[in-house]
Every structure is written in C-alpha cells, then in structure tokens.
Enzyme design. Sequence first.
Site, PDB file in Angstrom:
ATOM      1  N   ASP A  96     -42.126   0.382  64.388  1.00 44.35           N
ATOM      2  CA  ASP A  96     -41.525  -1.391  64.672  1.00 44.35           C
ATOM      3  C   ASP A  96     -42.057  -2.515  63.549  1.00 44.35           C
ATOM      4  O   ASP A  96     -42.127  -2.178  62.933  1.00 44.35           O
ATOM      5  CB  ASP A  96     -41.956  -1.724  66.501  1.00 44.35           C
ATOM      6  CG  ASP A  96     -43.318  -2.017  66.125  1.00 44.35           C
ATOM      7  OD1 ASP A  96     -44.129  -1.270  65.154  1.00 44.35           O
ATOM      8  OD2 ASP A  96     -43.972  -1.239  67.650  1.00 44.35           O
TER       9      ASP A  96
ATOM     10  N   ASN B 290     -50.138  -4.999  78.015  1.00 47.44           N
ATOM     11  CA  ASN B 290     -49.091  -5.032  79.549  1.00 47.44           C
ATOM     12  C   ASN B 290     -49.189  -3.474  79.333  1.00 47.44           C
ATOM     13  O   ASN B 290     -47.473  -3.120  80.302  1.00 47.44           O
ATOM     14  CB  ASN B 290     -48.356  -5.743  79.298  1.00 47.44           C
ATOM     15  CG  ASN B 290     -47.842  -5.120  77.710  1.00 47.44           C
ATOM     16  OD1 ASN B 290     -47.591  -4.614  76.746  1.00 47.44           O
ATOM     17  ND2 ASN B 290     -45.782  -6.493  77.657  1.00 47.44           N
TER      18      ASN B 290
ATOM     19  N   HIS C  17     -47.395  -1.677  76.305  1.00 45.42           N
ATOM     20  CA  HIS C  17     -46.538  -1.244  75.670  1.00 45.42           C
ATOM     21  C   HIS C  17     -46.919  -0.089  75.414  1.00 45.42           C
ATOM     22  O   HIS C  17     -48.434  -0.050  74.453  1.00 45.42           O
ATOM     23  CB  HIS C  17     -45.893  -2.574  75.198  1.00 45.42           C
ATOM     24  CG  HIS C  17     -46.250  -3.369  74.435  1.00 45.42           C
ATOM     25  ND1 HIS C  17     -45.952  -5.004  74.075  1.00 45.42           N
ATOM     26  CD2 HIS C  17     -47.782  -2.796  72.972  1.00 45.42           C
ATOM     27  CE1 HIS C  17     -46.659  -5.270  72.969  1.00 45.42           C
ATOM     28  NE2 HIS C  17     -47.515  -4.288  72.448  1.00 45.42           N
TER      29      HIS C  17
ATOM     30  N   GLU D 124     -41.580  -2.078  76.400  1.00 42.29           N
ATOM     31  CA  GLU D 124     -42.354  -3.055  76.963  1.00 42.29           C
ATOM     32  C   GLU D 124     -42.339  -2.806  78.260  1.00 42.29           C
ATOM     33  O   GLU D 124     -41.472  -1.197  78.395  1.00 42.29           O
ATOM     34  CB  GLU D 124     -41.637  -4.645  77.336  1.00 42.29           C
ATOM     35  CG  GLU D 124     -41.587  -5.448  75.364  1.00 42.29           C
ATOM     36  CD  GLU D 124     -43.035  -6.187  75.486  1.00 42.29           C
ATOM     37  OE1 GLU D 124     -44.059  -5.544  76.060  1.00 42.29           O
ATOM     38  OE2 GLU D 124     -42.931  -7.658  74.678  1.00 42.29           O
TER      39      GLU D 124
END
Length: 223
Positions: free
Chosen positions: A63, A124, A126, A131
């Site tokens: 990413d 979270n 991810h 996400e």
Amino acid sequence: MRIKRNTYQKICHVIASNIRDLVKHHDFSVLGLATGSTPIGIYKELSYMKDTDFSNTLTYNLDEYVGLDKHHSQSYEHFMNKHLFGKLTFHSNHFPTEKLLPYYDAMIENSKGIDIQILGIGTNGHIAFNEPGTPRDSKSRIVDLTENTIKDNSRFFDSMDEVPTQARTMGIDTIMKSKRIYLIAHGKHKKDILEKAINGDITPEIPASFLQEHPNCEIYYSE
Ligand code: GLP
C-alpha cells in the site's frame, strides 16, 4: 488456526530465514511486503543476509498513501528505502503508485503471483489498507481510511491533520492469491483483534479474518 507465539526477535528471524530459503532455492521469486512498525525487524534480519543474492527477486508493496510524494518522510516508498531497499538490491521494487494502480493486480499475476506475503494487522483488523467492510473479492484500488486508522497512524506525523485520508492498497483478493502468507502482530494492543480475526467469525468487518480461508498462512504473535 493456531497463533504461534514467540519473542519478536525470534519471529522476525524465522520469517526472514524462510524468505532467504525461498530465494536461495528458486531462480526467480516474488515477495509481497508490508510497512508499519511491525515488519521492521524482518527487514533488519534480511539486510544482514549479504550472502544471499536477491537480484532475481521482485517485490510488490501492499500500500501507499494518496497525496504524499514518494520522498515524503512518511511515504511507504521512503520507509522501504530506509529499512530495506537501501540495504539490499532486488531485481525491482513495485508500489501501488497512481500510475501503476490500475495494472497492479495484472502485474502481480504476470509475475506468477506472490510467493511470500508479509502482513501486519491494524487495530481494527485491517490488512494492508483494506478497512472494515471490505469484501473478500476486492481488488487493488483507492480507499478512504477510517478514523481509527488515521488516529493510529498519526503517531508518525506531527498532527492528525497531516495524515492522508486516502490510500492505494492491494485488495483482499490479490493478497489471498499469495502462495504463502506470514502475518505478524506485535504488542498487547493487537492481542484481542488478532484473536477475533483468527478464531472468530469470518467477516468483512474484520478483513484479517479472511485469512482463515487461506491454505498456507502462518500467524505470529509477540507481546
Ligand atoms: C498500516 C499499514 C498496514 C499495517 C498497519 C499496522 O495501517 N497499512 O499494512 O499492518 O499499519 O502497523 P503497525 O505495524 O505499525 O502496527
């Protein structure tokens, strides 16, 4: 799925050694690489492996932030140059740049897929920048970052306002096509989300939970 627990140093050593073995025993290899603080130890170990020839190894990073120049101190390209690419020479290193993003999945496929993919996990759940809410069949694309991620990643910036709100990420589908995956979680703050991702329901709300369906994925945890 079993979570393998060990010290951070030992885990990084094991993963780096497996990468070295892959590269040594194949004429051509493809690595999928992650950023974040967690994989730094793996890159440190790899950078000591001066006796291994990485010149026939391609890398694809997971990413990159949207809106940060590649020379920005917090760009993932800068991070990789600092921790690995400035120390070891690979055949070529790829990032999901604005230009390459539309072709990223096809490029990986044309390289015969990723042999080893390194992953971290967000608090979270991810993986890369996929996400919560990301479907299993997602491809490489631009995503909006959640507030949770912006807050987590603000520790690397002077203020929260400076954290980009979008990123380009490899999709879950592309990650799942990797032949082998090593996910590493480091720190007590990752313990609960890792437990849910690996032993809870498989759900887009916790993107890392899709890894339960991968046939060759190893999960590592260190406190
Ligand atoms: C970022 C990256 C992820 C990484 C996560 C965790 O959001 N996009 O690929 O897994 O951070 O980072 P850290 O290892 O610093 O906790």
